[in-house]
Design a protein around this motif. Structure first.
Motif, mmCIF file in Angstrom:
data_model
loop_
_atom_site.group_PDB
_atom_site.id
_atom_site.type_symbol
_atom_site.label_atom_id
_atom_site.label_comp_id
_atom_site.label_asym_id
_atom_site.label_seq_id
_atom_site.Cartn_x
_atom_site.Cartn_y
_atom_site.Cartn_z
ATOM 1 N N ILE A 262 0.838 -1.203 0.000
ATOM 2 C CA ILE A 262 0.000 0.000 0.000
ATOM 3 C C ILE A 262 0.870 1.249 0.000
ATOM 4 N N ALA A 263 1.906 1.246 0.845
ATOM 5 C CA ALA A 263 2.782 2.408 0.943
ATOM 6 C C ALA A 263 3.464 2.711 -0.379
ATOM 7 N N VAL A 264 3.806 1.666 -1.142
ATOM 8 C CA VAL A 264 4.549 1.854 -2.389
ATOM 9 C C VAL A 264 3.622 2.099 -3.572
ATOM 10 N N ASP A 265 2.556 1.293 -3.693
ATOM 11 C CA ASP A 265 1.762 1.270 -4.919
ATOM 12 C C ASP A 265 0.482 2.097 -4.881
ATOM 13 N N TYR A 266 0.058 2.547 -3.718
ATOM 14 C CA TYR A 266 -1.227 3.236 -3.605
ATOM 15 C C TYR A 266 -1.076 4.727 -3.310
ATOM 16 N N ARG A 267 0.145 5.232 -3.367
ATOM 17 C CA ARG A 267 0.377 6.618 -2.982
ATOM 18 C C ARG A 267 -0.398 7.594 -3.856
ATOM 19 N N GLY A 268 -0.546 7.287 -5.136
ATOM 20 C CA GLY A 268 -1.242 8.199 -6.037
ATOM 21 C C GLY A 268 -2.680 8.444 -5.641
ATOM 22 N N ALA A 269 -3.312 7.438 -5.021
ATOM 23 C CA ALA A 269 -4.714 7.575 -4.626
ATOM 24 C C ALA A 269 -4.890 8.536 -3.467
ATOM 25 N N PHE A 270 -3.810 8.772 -2.697
ATOM 26 C CA PHE A 270 -3.917 9.635 -1.531
ATOM 27 C C PHE A 270 -3.932 11.115 -1.902
ATOM 28 N N SER A 271 -3.523 11.435 -3.123
ATOM 29 C CA SER A 271 -3.434 12.837 -3.526
ATOM 30 C C SER A 271 -4.774 13.393 -3.982
ATOM 31 N N ASN A 272 -5.771 12.527 -4.115
ATOM 32 C CA ASN A 272 -7.098 12.978 -4.552
ATOM 33 C C ASN A 272 -8.141 12.309 -3.655
ATOM 34 N N THR A 273 -8.375 12.931 -2.499
ATOM 35 C CA THR A 273 -9.239 12.332 -1.482
ATOM 36 C C THR A 273 -10.467 13.192 -1.225
ATOM 37 N N GLU A 274 -11.623 12.564 -1.261
ATOM 38 C CA GLU A 274 -12.881 13.232 -0.942
ATOM 39 C C GLU A 274 -13.309 12.823 0.460
ATOM 40 N N GLN A 275 -13.661 13.809 1.284
ATOM 41 C CA GLN A 275 -14.079 13.541 2.655
ATOM 42 C C GLN A 275 -15.578 13.739 2.782
ATOM 43 N N LEU A 276 -16.265 12.744 3.295
ATOM 44 C CA LEU A 276 -17.715 12.802 3.481
ATOM 45 C C LEU A 276 -18.054 12.644 4.955
ATOM 46 N N GLN A 277 -19.053 13.369 5.418
ATOM 47 C CA GLN A 277 -19.514 13.278 6.801
ATOM 48 C C GLN A 277 -20.993 12.935 6.798
ATOM 49 N N LEU A 278 -21.317 11.705 7.212
ATOM 50 C CA LEU A 278 -22.719 11.349 7.357
ATOM 51 C C LEU A 278 -23.295 12.091 8.553
ATOM 52 N N GLN A 279 -24.502 12.619 8.398
ATOM 53 C CA GLN A 279 -25.163 13.335 9.489
ATOM 54 C C GLN A 279 -26.511 12.685 9.764
ATOM 55 N N GLY A 280 -26.873 12.658 11.019
ATOM 56 C CA GLY A 280 -28.135 12.039 11.400
ATOM 57 C C GLY A 280 -29.071 13.025 12.071
#
Length: 311
Positions: A262-280
């Protein structure tokens, strides 16, 4: 709260997501030229933290093939303050990672969300699933709630959080709510927190006008500050203290080999992150307070995560 958007995209999402994989990002020291002793120490810590879960519907993700995956982050309310019981997962976040699309998504779930507890045959707060059946039941319950496969988990208890803050020499945060909790006063503005102070800062919610959502914001701020220091030069030189803080306080079903991939091959995915907050929407049943997530909002988040996990 009513005035907040139910979910939002933020440039801070990348740093928040790092919190879920903090141990993976520390472990990268073993890959980028650290001494053999460091490699062995890190590998040993990863082995000590490994704890498999027995689930009927788990997938076998091949990280060497860069397959998309999901991971559940659990912050457990035990391990300190005299609490030695199984504990409840008072922090729940789900991350989906798709390296081929170079995108990841992070969802925060309110601790009091009213859901079906898979394996218990009843409805209850989602954070009780861990208390009833550990990581396996928590993963199954979140999987059903979000309608996605739940591939892996990472959990850390209060003792681990406290020791981790101390291991990096404390953290600085910008506090937007002045309050007193557990004999500590948290002034408005930039403040420095040691491990004990950080725990109080993370736990207070009843005197917060935003309730648990305000506490979740403080949790993200502390986690971000820890990650920033851990990944700095001074944090790297303190790797042994950081690993000691995690050992015995963190559990995951990711192997050392998984973390390395993950540390080596998945780094590119970390540069484009969407954060969602479920609300109740809050409601009371039999004298107990719960949160019920709007069905349309839930379906929207489910669809986003399902798309994220497509090959």
């Amino acid at each position: 709260m009513a005035n907040r958007r139910s979910h939002k995209k933020t440039s801070r999402g990348k740093k928040v997501f790092r919190a879920i994989l903090i141990v993976i990002l520390i472990l990268v020291l073993a890959i980028i030229g650290a001494a053999v002793k460091v490699y062995l120490d890190v590998s040993g810590s990863a082995d000590n933290a490994y704890e498999n879960v027995d689930r009927d519907n788990s997938r076998n993700i091949d990280f060497s093939q860069e397959e998309p995956f999901s991971i559940l982050l659990l912050g457990i309310d035990s391990g300190d303050l005299g609490r030695t019981e199984q504990g409840r997962s008072d922090t729940l976040m789900v991350a989906t990672v798709n390296p081929k699309e170079k995108k990841s998504t992070l969802v925060s779930i309110p601790r009091d969300t009213y859901v079906d507890i898979v394996g218990e045959g009843k409805q209850d707060k989602i954070n009780h699933a861990y208390a009833f059946g550990g990581a396996a039941m928590a993963m199954d319950t979140v999987s059903e709630f979000l309608d996605i496969p739940m591939d892996h988990y990472v959990s850390i208890n209060m003792q681990g959080i406290k020791e981790l803050v101390d291991a990096v020499g404390g953290v600085d945060v910008n506090n937007d709510l002045e309050f007193t909790f557990d004999d500590y006063t948290y002034d408005f503005g930039k403040i420095h927190l040691n491990g004990d102070q950080a725990l109080g800062y993370l736990r207070m919610r009843h005197d917060d006008p935003e309730g648990d959502y305000g506490r979740q914001g403080r949790q993200r701020a502390v986690v971000q500050a820890v990650v920033d220091k851990a990944l700095s030069l001074s944090g790297a030189t303190q790797y042994r203290s950081i690993l000691d803080a995690l050992e015995g306080n963190m559990k995951t079903d990711l192997s050392f080999s998984d973390m390395r991939n993950i540390a080596v091959d998945y780094r590119g995915a970390f540069s484009n992150t969407e954060q969602l907050q479920l609300q109740g929407e809050g409601f009371t049943q039999d004298g107990v307070s719960y949160q019920r997530v709007d069905e349309n909002e839930l379906q929207e988040v489910q669809s986003t995560l399902q798309d994220q996990l497509q090959q």
